[in-house]
Design a protein around this motif. Structure first.
Motif, PDB file in Angstrom:
ATOM      1  N   ARG A   1       4.643   1.660  -3.552  1.00 19.22           N
ATOM      2  CA  ARG A   1       3.907   0.828  -2.603  1.00 19.22           C
ATOM      3  C   ARG A   1       2.674   0.174  -3.227  1.00 19.22           C
ATOM      4  O   ARG A   1       2.086  -0.719  -2.623  1.00 19.22           O
ATOM      5  N   ALA A   2       2.311   0.579  -4.444  1.00 20.26           N
ATOM      6  CA  ALA A   2       1.198  -0.073  -5.141  1.00 20.26           C
ATOM      7  C   ALA A   2       1.651  -1.300  -5.931  1.00 20.26           C
ATOM      8  O   ALA A   2       0.815  -2.002  -6.510  1.00 20.26           O
ATOM      9  N   ILE A   3       2.957  -1.564  -5.961  1.00 21.25           N
ATOM     10  CA  ILE A   3       3.477  -2.734  -6.678  1.00 21.25           C
ATOM     11  C   ILE A   3       3.390  -3.951  -5.762  1.00 21.25           C
ATOM     12  O   ILE A   3       4.111  -4.055  -4.771  1.00 21.25           O
ATOM     13  N   LYS A   4       2.505  -4.866  -6.090  1.00 21.86           N
ATOM     14  CA  LYS A   4       2.184  -5.982  -5.193  1.00 21.86           C
ATOM     15  C   LYS A   4       3.321  -6.995  -5.057  1.00 21.86           C
ATOM     16  O   LYS A   4       3.375  -7.741  -4.081  1.00 21.86           O
ATOM     17  N   THR A   5       4.227  -7.044  -6.038  1.00 23.72           N
ATOM     18  CA  THR A   5       5.318  -8.023  -5.976  1.00 23.72           C
ATOM     19  C   THR A   5       6.476  -7.559  -5.101  1.00 23.72           C
ATOM     20  O   THR A   5       7.431  -8.314  -4.895  1.00 23.72           O
ATOM     21  N   LEU A   6       6.396  -6.337  -4.592  1.00 21.77           N
ATOM     22  CA  LEU A   6       7.456  -5.817  -3.736  1.00 21.77           C
ATOM     23  C   LEU A   6       6.954  -5.649  -2.313  1.00 21.77           C
ATOM     24  O   LEU A   6       5.829  -5.190  -2.081  1.00 21.77           O
ATOM     25  N   ASP A   7       7.788  -6.025  -1.360  1.00 22.26           N
ATOM     26  CA  ASP A   7       7.518  -5.810   0.062  1.00 22.26           C
ATOM     27  C   ASP A   7       8.065  -4.428   0.406  1.00 22.26           C
ATOM     28  O   ASP A   7       9.278  -4.233   0.473  1.00 22.26           O
ATOM     29  N   VAL A   8       7.169  -3.452   0.585  1.00 19.80           N
ATOM     30  CA  VAL A   8       7.577  -2.057   0.773  1.00 19.80           C
ATOM     31  C   VAL A   8       7.372  -1.644   2.226  1.00 19.80           C
ATOM     32  O   VAL A   8       6.289  -1.801   2.785  1.00 19.80           O
ATOM     33  N   LYS A   9       8.421  -1.101   2.835  1.00 17.93           N
ATOM     34  CA  LYS A   9       8.364  -0.671   4.225  1.00 17.93           C
ATOM     35  C   LYS A   9       8.932   0.742   4.352  1.00 17.93           C
ATOM     36  O   LYS A   9       9.862   1.124   3.640  1.00 17.93           O
TER      37      LYS A   9
ATOM     38  N   LYS B   1      -4.749   5.527  -4.354  1.00 19.34           N
ATOM     39  CA  LYS B   1      -4.472   5.969  -2.990  1.00 19.34           C
ATOM     40  C   LYS B   1      -3.596   7.213  -3.014  1.00 19.34           C
ATOM     41  O   LYS B   1      -2.660   7.319  -3.802  1.00 19.34           O
ATOM     42  N   GLY B   2      -3.902   8.148  -2.127  1.00 23.38           N
ATOM     43  CA  GLY B   2      -3.153   9.385  -1.992  1.00 23.38           C
ATOM     44  C   GLY B   2      -3.649  10.101  -0.749  1.00 23.38           C
ATOM     45  O   GLY B   2      -3.946   9.481   0.259  1.00 23.38           O
ATOM     46  N   GLY B   3      -3.766  11.413  -0.823  1.00 23.02           N
ATOM     47  CA  GLY B   3      -4.353  12.168   0.275  1.00 23.02           C
ATOM     48  C   GLY B   3      -3.565  12.169   1.563  1.00 23.02           C
ATOM     49  O   GLY B   3      -4.128  12.397   2.635  1.00 23.02           O
ATOM     50  N   TYR B   4      -2.257  11.989   1.487  1.00 23.58           N
ATOM     51  CA  TYR B   4      -1.435  11.904   2.703  1.00 23.58           C
ATOM     52  C   TYR B   4      -1.041  13.298   3.188  1.00 23.58           C
ATOM     53  O   TYR B   4       0.144  13.602   3.366  1.00 23.58           O
ATOM     54  N   TYR B   5      -2.032  14.133   3.439  1.00 22.24           N
ATOM     55  CA  TYR B   5      -1.772  15.504   3.868  1.00 22.24           C
ATOM     56  C   TYR B   5      -1.115  15.579   5.241  1.00 22.24           C
ATOM     57  O   TYR B   5      -0.416  16.546   5.547  1.00 22.24           O
ATOM     58  N   SER B   6      -1.339  14.583   6.064  1.00 21.72           N
ATOM     59  CA  SER B   6      -0.715  14.557   7.390  1.00 21.72           C
ATOM     60  C   SER B   6       0.583  13.763   7.393  1.00 21.72           C
ATOM     61  O   SER B   6       1.167  13.525   8.445  1.00 21.72           O
ATOM     62  N   GLY B   7       1.039  13.372   6.222  1.00 24.13           N
ATOM     63  CA  GLY B   7       2.293  12.638   6.108  1.00 24.13           C
ATOM     64  C   GLY B   7       2.095  11.135   6.097  1.00 24.13           C
ATOM     65  O   GLY B   7       1.011  10.615   6.382  1.00 24.13           O
ATOM     66  N   MET B   8       3.155  10.432   5.772  1.00 25.29           N
ATOM     67  CA  MET B   8       3.195   8.973   5.800  1.00 25.29           C
ATOM     68  C   MET B   8       3.917   8.556   7.072  1.00 25.29           C
ATOM     69  O   MET B   8       5.105   8.841   7.226  1.00 25.29           O
ATOM     70  N   THR B   9       3.212   7.898   7.969  1.00 21.44           N
ATOM     71  CA  THR B   9       3.792   7.536   9.263  1.00 21.44           C
ATOM     72  C   THR B   9       4.272   6.091   9.254  1.00 21.44           C
ATOM     73  O   THR B   9       3.458   5.161   9.177  1.00 21.44           O
ATOM     74  N   PRO B  10       5.582   5.853   9.322  1.00 21.97           N
ATOM     75  CA  PRO B  10       6.099   4.482   9.353  1.00 21.97           C
ATOM     76  C   PRO B  10       5.543   3.700  10.530  1.00 21.97           C
ATOM     77  O   PRO B  10       5.396   4.228  11.636  1.00 21.97           O
ATOM     78  N   GLY B  11       5.220   2.448  10.290  1.00 25.03           N
ATOM     79  CA  GLY B  11       4.707   1.597  11.351  1.00 25.03           C
ATOM     80  C   GLY B  11       3.208   1.692  11.538  1.00 25.03           C
ATOM     81  O   GLY B  11       2.644   1.003  12.397  1.00 25.03           O
TER      82      GLY B  11
ATOM     83  N   THR C   1      -2.053  13.920  -6.819  1.00 22.95           N
ATOM     84  CA  THR C   1      -1.746  12.632  -7.439  1.00 22.95           C
ATOM     85  C   THR C   1      -2.256  11.477  -6.582  1.00 22.95           C
ATOM     86  O   THR C   1      -2.359  11.582  -5.358  1.00 22.95           O
ATOM     87  N   LYS C   2      -2.583  10.379  -7.265  1.00 29.67           N
ATOM     88  CA  LYS C   2      -2.954   9.127  -6.606  1.00 29.67           C
ATOM     89  C   LYS C   2      -2.291   7.989  -7.362  1.00 29.67           C
ATOM     90  O   LYS C   2      -2.112   8.060  -8.586  1.00 29.67           O
ATOM     91  N   ASN C   3      -1.915   6.949  -6.637  1.00 32.68           N
ATOM     92  CA  ASN C   3      -1.180   5.856  -7.263  1.00 32.68           C
ATOM     93  C   ASN C   3      -2.104   4.911  -8.029  1.00 32.68           C
ATOM     94  O   ASN C   3      -3.307   5.183  -8.174  1.00 32.68           O
ATOM     95  N   ALA C   4      -1.554   3.815  -8.515  1.00 34.32           N
ATOM     96  CA  ALA C   4      -2.325   2.874  -9.332  1.00 34.32           C
ATOM     97  C   ALA C   4      -3.489   2.269  -8.571  1.00 34.32           C
ATOM     98  O   ALA C   4      -4.463   1.804  -9.181  1.00 34.32           O
TER      99      ALA C   4
END
Length: 523
Positions: free
Chosen positions: A387-395, A431-441, A425-428
């Motif tokens: 999701r840190a790759i700006k040329t990709l539309d990530v959903k 960003k990280g710290g998703y202890y409560s999970g990644m919530t779509p939307g 870990t943190k991305n490029a």
């Protein structure tokens, strides 16, 4: 990494800590563990001492005399060590949630991340499984289904497929979901014990066409194929969608060839959009997560940061001397021990690398990740990297992931392996710290939140979560302009309750991110 021996820590030195009293220069002696005691006493001490130096949140652990590890007991040595780890795991509080970092809603008081193992994790992640080869999932309170089936497993050989309804287990037809805030109920415990803690199981199942059949299974060993499905779907208007179900980040020796097969097909057919189905992938080896990330990433990212690894300050400053007891051997460093590694951030930047990556998806513009509460750790690392790759539309599509931005390396304690978080870990984009999970939307994770549709097999274009991705590819949004594709109207579960039910059935299923690569040695 090859382990060359196991270690029981024999406490060969009295540990004295110079901790100055307020208003006095006299140091406070800290009571050290005794060098004598039973094997269990020494193992309990070892858990404490390793955690005190290597655990990511070691600073919340009290001194030895106050913690008193030898006072902890349970029904067996393994249960005792796990109980000790559970206690340690609840000490450090996350200020954002006011709960422990390792708070686990499905089983409060138990560690969300840390655990003791007897070798089963290593065997599974190296591609050898010993079970029935399937897992169940509640589609609704009175609707138990087959979540997935591993190729070549006893379940596969019996003709069982994802989406089949389970109407009876060992003659019992009352399988109604009955877990609540107090934990699993009688029926859920029965289901878990029948499929996860037994050597035989008898089931009655209903196929998609309504016909039923009985299946009698025995636990067996088989080679795990982590790729459960891959295909290319023509979405029209020049869009070709690559779809892959990746269910475990097994070792590169087991996983890479399977991933190469799928991505070679995607490249050959000119895939423009990619759906990576990680809905039941609890994680595994970091090296395989990096490999999948590099398969997805464009060539332009080569040599740029993929993610950063952070260890606690004791490790970073070379003060975790007890790790010298953890001796390993590999082809890069030869024989070494964990205390020789460079744990500094600068020493642990991982870059994108297309070296050894057989194909690149040159036409790729959109990447969708299908996730649920069972999506954890190495899966989340992969998502966070991409999701840190700006040329990709990530959903993201599905419901909130498990939430595990931390990982571990194995620590031998007698015949057991201890896994406790040692790094984050943190991305490029840091960003990280998703202890409560990644919530779509959500704002941070664009996409759509919806039920896991277990009434259809993987790759069926009408399966609810895959259908969302195909709709977005065709229309640029997640709202279908025609009839809404929904396999089964839920009248009982909410999306979050459905996810919680999945976690309840996961029980002891591995969720983790194991650092199986060679870290750099100190110069």
């Amino acid at each position: 990494m090859q382990k060359i021996f196991y270690v029981i820590i024999l406490l060969s030195a009295v540990i004295i800590s110079s901790c100055s009293k307020k208003g006095s220069d006299t140091p406070d002696p800290v009571i050290a563990p005794s060098k004598t005691g039973s094997a269990l006493d020494l193992m309990r001490d070892s858990v404490f001492l390793y955690a005190q130096e290597a655990y990511y949140w070691y600073d919340a652990i009290p001194e030895y005399a106050k913690f008193n590890p030898r006072s902890i007991s349970s029904s067996s040595d393994l249960a005792t060590l796990q109980k000790e780890i559970d206690i340690i795991s609840q000490l450090k509080i996350n200020p954002e949630t006011t709960k422990p970092y390792e708070y686990y809603a499905a089983d409060p008081g138990s560690a969300k991340y840390s655990f003791i193992d007897e070798g089963g994790v290593s065997s599974e992640l190296n591609g050898i499984k010993g079970d029935f080869g399937f897992a169940p999932l509640y589609n609704d309170i009175n609707d138990l289904r087959v979540r997935y089936v591993y190729p070549g497993s006893p379940a596969d050989q019996a003709g069982i497929k994802r989406g089949y309804q389970i109407t009876a287990i060992n003659g019992r037809t009352n399988l109604t979901y009955d877990a609540g805030t107090g934990g699993a109920g009688t029926n859920v415990n029965f289901v878990v014990n029948a499929y996860a803690n037994s050597s035989t199981i008898s089931m009655t199942l209903k196929r998609f066409d309504g016909t039923t059949f009985n299946a009698d299974l025995n636990v067996a060993t088989y080679t795990l194929n982590p790729v459960l499905n891959h295909k290319v779907i023509d979405a029209g208007n020049g869009h070709k969608v690559g779809y892959i179900v990746f269910n475990s980040f097994t070792s590169p020796a087991n996983a890479n060839a399977k991933l190469n097969e799928a991505f070679s097909e995607f490249a050959t057919q000119g895939v423009t959009d990619l759906v990576v189905d990680l809905r039941y992938n609890g994680g595994g080896y970091v090296s395989t997560a990096e490999y999948l990330t590099n398969l997805i990433a464009p060539t332009a990212k080569n040599g740029t940061p993929m993610y950063y690894t952070y260890f606690n300050d004791k490790l970073t400053n070379g003060k975790a001397s007890i790790l010298k007891n953890q001796v390993r051997k590999d082809d890069v460093n030869g024989t070494y021990n964990y205390s020789q590694f460079d744990y500094s951030v600068n020493g642990n930047i991982v870059n994108f690398s297309k070296t050894g990556i057989p194909v690149t998806l040159n036409l790729l513009s959109k990447v969708f990740f299908i996730v649920t509460g069972s999506t954890a750790s190495a899966s989340e690392l992969t998502i966070n990297n991409i999701r840190a790759i700006k040329t990709l539309d990530v959903k993201l599509i599905g419901n909130a992931s498990y939430g595990k931005p931390v990982g571990f390396f194995d620590i031998d304690i007698n015949k057991y392996q201890m896994y406790i978080p040692e790094f984050e870990t943190k991305n490029a984009d840091f960003k990280g710290g998703y202890y409560s999970g990644m919530t779509p939307g959500s704002t941070e994770y664009p996409g759509v939140k919806d039920f896991d549709d277990v009434t259809k097999d993987f790759g069926d274009p009408t399966e609810g979560l895959l259908a969302h991705a195909l709709t977005y590819v065709k229309t640029g949004n997640f709202t279908a302009t025609g009839p809404v594709i929904q396999s089964l109207a839920r009248k009982t579960f909410t999306v979050d309750e459905s996810s919680a039910a999945g976690l309840m059935l996961d029980q002891d299923k591995f969720k983790g991110m194991i650092y199986n690569k060679s870290l750099k040695l100190k110069k």
